[in-house]
Design a protein around this motif. Structure first.
Motif, PDB file in Angstrom:
ATOM      1  N   VAL A   1      42.923   8.372 -50.412  1.00 38.27           N
ATOM      2  CA  VAL A   1      41.605   8.805 -49.968  1.00 38.27           C
ATOM      3  C   VAL A   1      41.666   9.131 -48.486  1.00 38.27           C
ATOM      4  N   GLU A   2      41.243  10.317 -48.130  1.00 33.31           N
ATOM      5  CA  GLU A   2      41.111  10.655 -46.713  1.00 33.31           C
ATOM      6  C   GLU A   2      39.922  11.594 -46.578  1.00 33.31           C
ATOM      7  N   THR A   3      39.081  11.288 -45.613  1.00 29.49           N
ATOM      8  CA  THR A   3      37.880  12.092 -45.397  1.00 29.49           C
ATOM      9  C   THR A   3      37.968  12.749 -44.028  1.00 29.49           C
ATOM     10  N   ASP A   4      37.084  13.681 -43.790  1.00 32.11           N
ATOM     11  CA  ASP A   4      36.945  14.217 -42.437  1.00 32.11           C
ATOM     12  C   ASP A   4      36.406  13.102 -41.558  1.00 32.11           C
ATOM     13  N   ILE A   5      36.890  13.043 -40.349  1.00 32.64           N
ATOM     14  CA  ILE A   5      36.458  12.006 -39.406  1.00 32.64           C
ATOM     15  C   ILE A   5      35.436  12.605 -38.450  1.00 32.64           C
ATOM     16  N   SER A   6      34.336  11.900 -38.296  1.00 26.74           N
ATOM     17  CA  SER A   6      33.291  12.294 -37.350  1.00 26.74           C
ATOM     18  C   SER A   6      32.850  11.046 -36.593  1.00 26.74           C
ATOM     19  N   PRO A   7      32.057  11.202 -35.534  1.00 24.83           N
ATOM     20  CA  PRO A   7      31.645  10.035 -34.751  1.00 24.83           C
ATOM     21  C   PRO A   7      31.018   8.939 -35.615  1.00 24.83           C
ATOM     22  N   ALA A   8      31.387   7.692 -35.285  1.00 28.28           N
ATOM     23  CA  ALA A   8      30.933   6.531 -36.042  1.00 28.28           C
ATOM     24  C   ALA A   8      30.606   5.388 -35.090  1.00 28.28           C
ATOM     25  N   ASP A   9      30.172   4.275 -35.654  1.00 31.55           N
ATOM     26  CA  ASP A   9      29.795   3.107 -34.854  1.00 31.55           C
ATOM     27  C   ASP A   9      30.989   2.228 -34.487  1.00 31.55           C
ATOM     28  N   VAL A  10      31.995   2.197 -35.355  1.00 32.29           N
ATOM     29  CA  VAL A  10      33.137   1.302 -35.139  1.00 32.29           C
ATOM     30  C   VAL A  10      34.330   1.800 -35.953  1.00 32.29           C
ATOM     31  N   ILE A  11      35.523   1.481 -35.456  1.00 28.29           N
ATOM     32  CA  ILE A  11      36.772   1.761 -36.167  1.00 28.29           C
ATOM     33  C   ILE A  11      37.311   0.421 -36.652  1.00 28.29           C
ATOM     34  N   LEU A  12      37.498   0.292 -37.955  1.00 31.83           N
ATOM     35  CA  LEU A  12      38.036  -0.930 -38.541  1.00 31.83           C
ATOM     36  C   LEU A  12      39.483  -0.688 -38.952  1.00 31.83           C
ATOM     37  N   VAL A  13      40.345  -1.686 -38.676  1.00 30.32           N
ATOM     38  CA  VAL A  13      41.774  -1.536 -38.958  1.00 30.32           C
ATOM     39  C   VAL A  13      42.266  -2.746 -39.748  1.00 30.32           C
TER      40      VAL A  13
ATOM     41  N   PRO B   1      51.875  -1.278 -36.104  1.00 32.69           N
ATOM     42  CA  PRO B   1      51.596  -0.535 -34.870  1.00 32.69           C
ATOM     43  C   PRO B   1      51.046   0.875 -35.103  1.00 32.69           C
ATOM     44  N   GLN B   2      51.496   1.539 -36.172  1.00 36.50           N
ATOM     45  CA  GLN B   2      51.039   2.908 -36.424  1.00 36.50           C
ATOM     46  C   GLN B   2      49.530   2.952 -36.699  1.00 36.50           C
ATOM     47  N   LEU B   3      49.008   1.895 -37.313  1.00 31.89           N
ATOM     48  CA  LEU B   3      47.568   1.846 -37.575  1.00 31.89           C
ATOM     49  C   LEU B   3      46.785   1.734 -36.269  1.00 31.89           C
ATOM     50  N   ILE B   4      47.256   0.872 -35.388  1.00 29.96           N
ATOM     51  CA  ILE B   4      46.587   0.694 -34.097  1.00 29.96           C
ATOM     52  C   ILE B   4      46.686   1.986 -33.281  1.00 29.96           C
ATOM     53  N   GLU B   5      47.852   2.628 -33.318  1.00 24.87           N
ATOM     54  CA  GLU B   5      48.008   3.893 -32.593  1.00 24.87           C
ATOM     55  C   GLU B   5      47.000   4.938 -33.084  1.00 24.87           C
ATOM     56  N   LYS B   6      46.815   5.024 -34.396  1.00 20.70           N
ATOM     57  CA  LYS B   6      45.842   5.980 -34.955  1.00 20.70           C
ATOM     58  C   LYS B   6      44.428   5.604 -34.511  1.00 20.70           C
ATOM     59  N   ALA B   7      44.107   4.317 -34.555  1.00 19.20           N
ATOM     60  CA  ALA B   7      42.775   3.859 -34.139  1.00 19.20           C
ATOM     61  C   ALA B   7      42.529   4.169 -32.664  1.00 19.20           C
ATOM     62  N   VAL B   8      43.528   3.942 -31.829  1.00 17.18           N
ATOM     63  CA  VAL B   8      43.401   4.221 -30.393  1.00 17.18           C
ATOM     64  C   VAL B   8      43.209   5.721 -30.155  1.00 17.18           C
ATOM     65  N   THR B   9      43.924   6.537 -30.903  1.00 20.84           N
ATOM     66  CA  THR B   9      43.768   7.990 -30.781  1.00 20.84           C
ATOM     67  C   THR B   9      42.328   8.391 -31.102  1.00 20.84           C
ATOM     68  N   LEU B  10      41.777   7.846 -32.175  1.00 18.74           N
ATOM     69  CA  LEU B  10      40.387   8.151 -32.546  1.00 18.74           C
ATOM     70  C   LEU B  10      39.419   7.636 -31.482  1.00 18.74           C
ATOM     71  N   TYR B  11      39.693   6.449 -30.956  1.00 20.63           N
ATOM     72  CA  TYR B  11      38.859   5.876 -29.897  1.00 20.63           C
ATOM     73  C   TYR B  11      38.869   6.765 -28.651  1.00 20.63           C
ATOM     74  N   LYS B  12      40.054   7.224 -28.269  1.00 25.41           N
ATOM     75  CA  LYS B  12      40.181   8.087 -27.079  1.00 25.41           C
ATOM     76  C   LYS B  12      39.508   9.440 -27.283  1.00 25.41           C
TER      77      LYS B  12
ATOM     78  N   SER C   1      36.677   9.617 -28.480  1.00 26.53           N
ATOM     79  CA  SER C   1      35.262   9.203 -28.448  1.00 26.53           C
ATOM     80  C   SER C   1      34.602   9.251 -29.822  1.00 26.53           C
ATOM     81  N   LEU C   2      35.367   8.897 -30.848  1.00 27.12           N
ATOM     82  CA  LEU C   2      34.805   8.903 -32.194  1.00 27.12           C
ATOM     83  C   LEU C   2      34.124   7.590 -32.562  1.00 27.12           C
ATOM     84  N   ALA C   3      34.351   6.538 -31.762  1.00 23.59           N
ATOM     85  CA  ALA C   3      33.649   5.261 -31.944  1.00 23.59           C
ATOM     86  C   ALA C   3      33.841   4.432 -30.683  1.00 23.59           C
ATOM     87  N   PRO C   4      32.834   3.604 -30.334  1.00 21.44           N
ATOM     88  CA  PRO C   4      32.945   2.804 -29.109  1.00 21.44           C
ATOM     89  C   PRO C   4      33.730   1.500 -29.265  1.00 21.44           C
TER      90      PRO C   4
END
Length: 115
Positions: free
Chosen positions: A14-26, A32-43, A45-48
């Motif tokens: 399952v993969e969806t289009d990513i748009s701004p959200a309230d939080v990124i859950l990992v 490490p690859q999961l955290i790297e992806k989350a940090v990329t999304l955070y940078k 500005s897709l979630a605070p």
């Protein structure tokens, strides 16, 4: 060309289009690859917030969902729309676990990495 088992692949991965959200859950944050992806999304500005769960010992995805929901409520962080960053092969399981624990009105977006 379609193959007889394409429907299984479409269900599991399952993969969806990513748009701004309230939080990124990992879930499974010891990868490490999961955290790297989350940090990329955070940078981007897709979630605070980024909320990792799991860790150095095996932990069930359902527990990750329960504990994440508890933390979000305790810290009074909105979670109407959530980005779930997980491994591609676990994306459906992670999505179903989080959907079973979170309120039904929460919108989940999935961003996965290759296993």
């Amino acid at each position: 060309m379609t193959y007889p088992f394409d429907c299984i692949t479409d269900f599991i991965f399952v993969e969806t289009d990513i748009s701004p959200a309230d939080v990124i859950l990992v879930p499974g944050a010891d990868h490490p690859q999961l955290i790297e992806k989350a940090v990329t999304l955070y940078k981007q500005s897709l979630a605070p917030y980024i909320l990792p769960s799991g860790g150095y010992k095996p932990q069930h995805t359902l527990e990750n969902a329960r504990f994440s929901l508890e933390v979000l409520k305790q810290k009074d962080i909105a979670f109407n729309k959530v980005i779930l960053v997980c491994k591609a092969g676990n994306s459906r399981r992670a999505l179903l676990c989080y959907q079973s624990e979170f309120p039904k009105e929460v919108e989940f977006l999935t961003g996965s990495i290759s296993d």
